[in-house]
Motif scaffolding. Sequence first.
Motif, PDB file in Angstrom:
ATOM      1  N   THR A 225     -10.547  30.173 -10.256  1.00  0.00           N
ATOM      2  CA  THR A 225     -10.966  31.425  -9.556  1.00  0.00           C
ATOM      3  C   THR A 225     -10.544  32.691 -10.138  1.00  0.00           C
ATOM      4  O   THR A 225     -11.078  33.812  -9.786  1.00  0.00           O
ATOM      5  CB  THR A 225     -10.839  31.317  -7.875  1.00  0.00           C
ATOM      6  OG1 THR A 225      -9.598  31.500  -7.627  1.00  0.00           O
ATOM      7  CG2 THR A 225     -11.516  30.386  -7.471  1.00  0.00           C
TER       8      THR A 225
ATOM      9  N   LEU B 152      -7.914  26.433  -7.048  1.00  0.00           N
ATOM     10  CA  LEU B 152      -7.954  28.105  -6.933  1.00  0.00           C
ATOM     11  C   LEU B 152      -7.641  28.737  -8.403  1.00  0.00           C
ATOM     12  O   LEU B 152      -7.994  29.745  -8.578  1.00  0.00           O
ATOM     13  CB  LEU B 152      -6.855  28.411  -5.802  1.00  0.00           C
ATOM     14  CG  LEU B 152      -7.157  28.429  -4.513  1.00  0.00           C
ATOM     15  CD1 LEU B 152      -6.214  28.623  -3.563  1.00  0.00           C
ATOM     16  CD2 LEU B 152      -8.643  28.972  -4.094  1.00  0.00           C
TER      17      LEU B 152
ATOM     18  N   SER C 144     -13.818  33.528  -1.465  1.00  0.00           N
ATOM     19  CA  SER C 144     -12.922  34.884  -1.845  1.00  0.00           C
ATOM     20  C   SER C 144     -13.189  36.218  -1.447  1.00  0.00           C
ATOM     21  O   SER C 144     -12.605  37.216  -1.520  1.00  0.00           O
ATOM     22  CB  SER C 144     -12.490  34.710  -3.326  1.00  0.00           C
ATOM     23  OG  SER C 144     -13.909  35.028  -4.060  1.00  0.00           O
TER      24      SER C 144
END
Length: 225
Positions: free
Chosen positions: A224, A221, A31
């Motif tokens: 995150t 995801l 990321s």
Amino acid sequence: MDAQIVTIVGARAGAGASTVAANLAVALARSGTGPVCLVDLDFTAGDIATMFDAEADEGGVPEAHVATRLSRGLYAILAPTVLGDPGRVPERVVSELLASLSTMYAHVVVDAPAAVNKHVVTALEYSHRQVLVTTPERPALRALGRYLDMLDTLGHDRRLRSVVINRTNPDNGIPTAEVELAARTPIAAWLPATPDIPLSINTGQPLAAVDPDHPFCHSLLSLTH
């Protein structure tokens, strides 16, 4: 630097917490939000080294300065290859380790064993987020309930908790509403069952590293953010 510490723990053994922790760490490193350290807190059966095809030290206690570089922006404190009794590792070791790592990394992901011990409790206390991994079977959901009860008994803030349902498929025979009720909180991620996960483990390359667009990785995801 003040790291965000996330502890991943299986509500019972075999739920896939190490797989979730490894892939989450890879996703965070990709990321670009800062360096990531993955900590293998399972001193009796640590699997993170195998998942990355990495070499761990033979023994000793975990220390921040011996982190192993796994890939760009991703490091790990690996469990020793000569595994032993976690009770012999002083409780302060984990607290000092996490305190040190929090000054060195943007994210610290702790892979904790399902068996609750003093080191797991310490990691949970230091965490900004507690991610409980379970699977969509009633025995696993009952184990999740017991783990949630334990966290309540210890006085942990419920707002720090997330629940991940691993190895899901459309025909698991249990209603979604029943799973959500057992979790006592909105489900953070539903991770699909896929043969690509055991393949990635056997090749020593987490799925998020080799196929970040895979449905499993897309579902991950959400953790995150």
